[in-house]
Enzyme design. Structure first.
Site, PDB file in Angstrom:
ATOM      1  N   ASP A  39       4.361   8.021 -42.726  1.00 57.35           N
ATOM      2  CA  ASP A  39       4.183   6.578 -42.894  1.00 57.35           C
ATOM      3  C   ASP A  39       2.684   6.298 -42.912  1.00 57.35           C
ATOM      4  O   ASP A  39       1.879   7.123 -42.461  1.00 57.35           O
ATOM      5  CB  ASP A  39       4.853   5.799 -41.757  1.00 57.35           C
ATOM      6  CG  ASP A  39       5.235   4.383 -42.184  1.00 57.35           C
ATOM      7  OD1 ASP A  39       6.380   4.182 -42.631  1.00 57.35           O
ATOM      8  OD2 ASP A  39       4.381   3.474 -42.089  1.00 57.35           O
ATOM      9  N   VAL A  66       1.154   7.996 -49.797  1.00 62.97           N
ATOM     10  CA  VAL A  66       1.636   8.984 -50.759  1.00 62.97           C
ATOM     11  C   VAL A  66       1.019   8.772 -52.134  1.00 62.97           C
ATOM     12  O   VAL A  66       1.174   9.610 -53.017  1.00 62.97           O
ATOM     13  CB  VAL A  66       3.178   8.927 -50.869  1.00 62.97           C
ATOM     14  CG1 VAL A  66       3.829   9.298 -49.552  1.00 62.97           C
ATOM     15  CG2 VAL A  66       3.643   7.539 -51.349  1.00 62.97           C
ATOM     16  N   ASN A  92      11.072   8.043 -50.175  1.00 65.41           N
ATOM     17  CA  ASN A  92      11.479   6.699 -49.784  1.00 65.41           C
ATOM     18  C   ASN A  92      10.332   5.693 -49.768  1.00 65.41           C
ATOM     19  O   ASN A  92      10.565   4.493 -49.932  1.00 65.41           O
ATOM     20  CB  ASN A  92      12.116   6.748 -48.390  1.00 65.41           C
ATOM     21  CG  ASN A  92      12.378   5.378 -47.827  1.00 65.41           C
ATOM     22  OD1 ASN A  92      13.309   4.686 -48.230  1.00 65.41           O
ATOM     23  ND2 ASN A  92      11.548   4.953 -46.883  1.00 65.41           N
ATOM     24  N   TYR A 156       8.395  -4.550 -59.086  1.00 66.52           N
ATOM     25  CA  TYR A 156       9.254  -3.664 -58.296  1.00 66.52           C
ATOM     26  C   TYR A 156      10.350  -3.052 -59.164  1.00 66.52           C
ATOM     27  O   TYR A 156      10.598  -1.842 -59.113  1.00 66.52           O
ATOM     28  CB  TYR A 156       9.869  -4.443 -57.140  1.00 66.52           C
ATOM     29  CG  TYR A 156      10.670  -3.585 -56.186  1.00 66.52           C
ATOM     30  CD1 TYR A 156      10.030  -2.766 -55.257  1.00 66.52           C
ATOM     31  CD2 TYR A 156      12.066  -3.609 -56.202  1.00 66.52           C
ATOM     32  CE1 TYR A 156      10.761  -1.993 -54.374  1.00 66.52           C
ATOM     33  CE2 TYR A 156      12.802  -2.829 -55.335  1.00 66.52           C
ATOM     34  CZ  TYR A 156      12.148  -2.021 -54.418  1.00 66.52           C
ATOM     35  OH  TYR A 156      12.874  -1.245 -53.555  1.00 66.52           O
ATOM     36  N   LYS A 160      10.983   0.939 -60.031  1.00 69.12           N
ATOM     37  CA  LYS A 160      12.208   1.647 -59.689  1.00 69.12           C
ATOM     38  C   LYS A 160      12.927   2.168 -60.936  1.00 69.12           C
ATOM     39  O   LYS A 160      13.622   3.188 -60.888  1.00 69.12           O
ATOM     40  CB  LYS A 160      13.122   0.744 -58.870  1.00 69.12           C
ATOM     41  CG  LYS A 160      12.585   0.458 -57.473  1.00 69.12           C
ATOM     42  CD  LYS A 160      12.320   1.733 -56.694  1.00 69.12           C
ATOM     43  CE  LYS A 160      11.863   1.482 -55.273  1.00 69.12           C
ATOM     44  NZ  LYS A 160      11.675   2.727 -54.493  1.00 69.12           N
ATOM     45  N   ALA A 188      20.433  -2.590 -48.113  1.00 67.00           N
ATOM     46  CA  ALA A 188      20.376  -2.751 -46.663  1.00 67.00           C
ATOM     47  C   ALA A 188      19.647  -4.029 -46.300  1.00 67.00           C
ATOM     48  O   ALA A 188      18.814  -4.528 -47.071  1.00 67.00           O
ATOM     49  CB  ALA A 188      19.687  -1.553 -46.014  1.00 67.00           C
ATOM     50  N   THR A 190      16.935  -5.176 -44.655  1.00 65.94           N
ATOM     51  CA  THR A 190      15.630  -4.774 -44.144  1.00 65.94           C
ATOM     52  C   THR A 190      14.656  -5.950 -44.266  1.00 65.94           C
ATOM     53  O   THR A 190      15.030  -7.035 -44.706  1.00 65.94           O
ATOM     54  CB  THR A 190      15.091  -3.581 -44.949  1.00 65.94           C
ATOM     55  OG1 THR A 190      14.955  -3.991 -46.316  1.00 65.94           O
ATOM     56  CG2 THR A 190      16.049  -2.396 -44.865  1.00 65.94           C
TER      57      THR A 190
END
Length: 289
Positions: A39, A66, A92, A156, A160, A188, A190
């Site tokens: 992270d 990353v 992820n 986004y 993706k 989810a 989140t």
């Protein structure tokens, strides 16, 4: 932990400090894997790694973005140094920005692409090179239903969609090598879901409300495990209690043929319904016209 579907495997999970990534890391460890928790937030990564160790699992942290080629390589090397190998990678890590096209900030668009696309690509490229030396391994990318079109999610959704295409291409590249590449499309409740709901209100349709991140983790662990040895180049969708597959882009219908197309003949083919069925606009099937 001994036993489990990932017993003896070494797994890297990026963006694992909270939410979906943390759920993936915790279940991977519970299923026997040694896990690298990555992270950009050291305190979050340290907390998740501590939870894993407190539960009897094995975990180390790797801090950093990353989206940098060298840091991505260092992340994969951290796994090899700590656990002598790398068997799996969960790509992820990602960031989320909402904006109407007229209000889109170009720097925010670039940031989304750098983390979500380049971060996935960089970590995957470093991991597969190590895996190919051994002839085995599993890479799990994380895409999203937003690739099908969702309001205010141009950056986004585009990122993706790129991750999905990357999955298909890598699967073609690695066919027959023993290294597999698949993806998941999770849903989810989140922080991302809360932001989406607050921005769009009723138009968000409560898509991810009351869906725990942990509900998505079993499918990810399955794709990392030897139990999914026959899956390659696939996208698995998890939506609450529903498990399904995402279809690859494909040509619809038989199409129309003309050896010398003109604008008028193209228009006539569409008017006659000869070209093929039209797709609904957007993830939530906005009516055409």
């Amino acid at each position: 932990m001994s036993g489990g579907h990932l017993s003896g495997k070494a797994i890297v999970v990026t963006g694992a400090g909270q939410g979906l990534g943390a759920a993936y890391a915790r279940l991977a460890a519970a299923e026997g894997a040694s896990v690298i928790v990555n992270d950009v937030d050291e305190s979050l990564a340290t907390s998740v790694a501590g939870q894993i160790r407190a539960a009897g699992g094995t975990a180390e942290t790797a801090i950093g973005s990353v989206a940098d080629w060298q840091r991505a390589g260092s992340l994969i090397q951290t796994c090899i140094d700590a656990f002598a190998t790398i068997d799996g990678l969960v790509n992820n890590a990602g960031i989320f920005r909402l904006a109407h096209p007229l209000e889109q900030d170009p720097d925010e668009f670039r940031a989304v692409v750098e983390v979500n696309v380049l971060g996935t690509a960089y970590c995957g490229l470093h991991a597969m090179r190590a895996m190919l030396e051994r002839g085995t391994g599993s890479i799990v990318n994380v895409t999203s239903g937003s690739q099908a079109g969702s309001a205010a999610m141009g950056a986004y959704g585009a990122s993706k969609g790129a991750v999905a295409s990357l999955t298909y291409c890598w699967a073609a590249d690695l066919a027959g090598t023993g290294v597999r590449v698949n993806a998941v499309s999770p849903n989810a409740h989140t922080r991302m879901a809360d932001t989406y709901e607050a921005y769009l209100g009723a138009a968000a349709q409560g898509q991810n409300v009351h869906k725990p991140a942990s509900q998505n983790a079993p499918a990810v662990v399955y794709l990392l495990s030897d139990a999914s040895a026959n899956l390659h180049g696939q996208i698995v969708r998890i939506d609450g209690d529903e498990l399904s597959m995402i279809a690859h882009p494909t040509v619809q219908g038989d199409g129309a043929r003309n050896p010398a197309w003109t604008v008028s003949s193209v228009a006539a083919a569409f008017a006659a319904g000869q070209v093929g069925p039209l797709s609904a606009v957007g993830l939530h099937r906005t009516p055409l016209g």
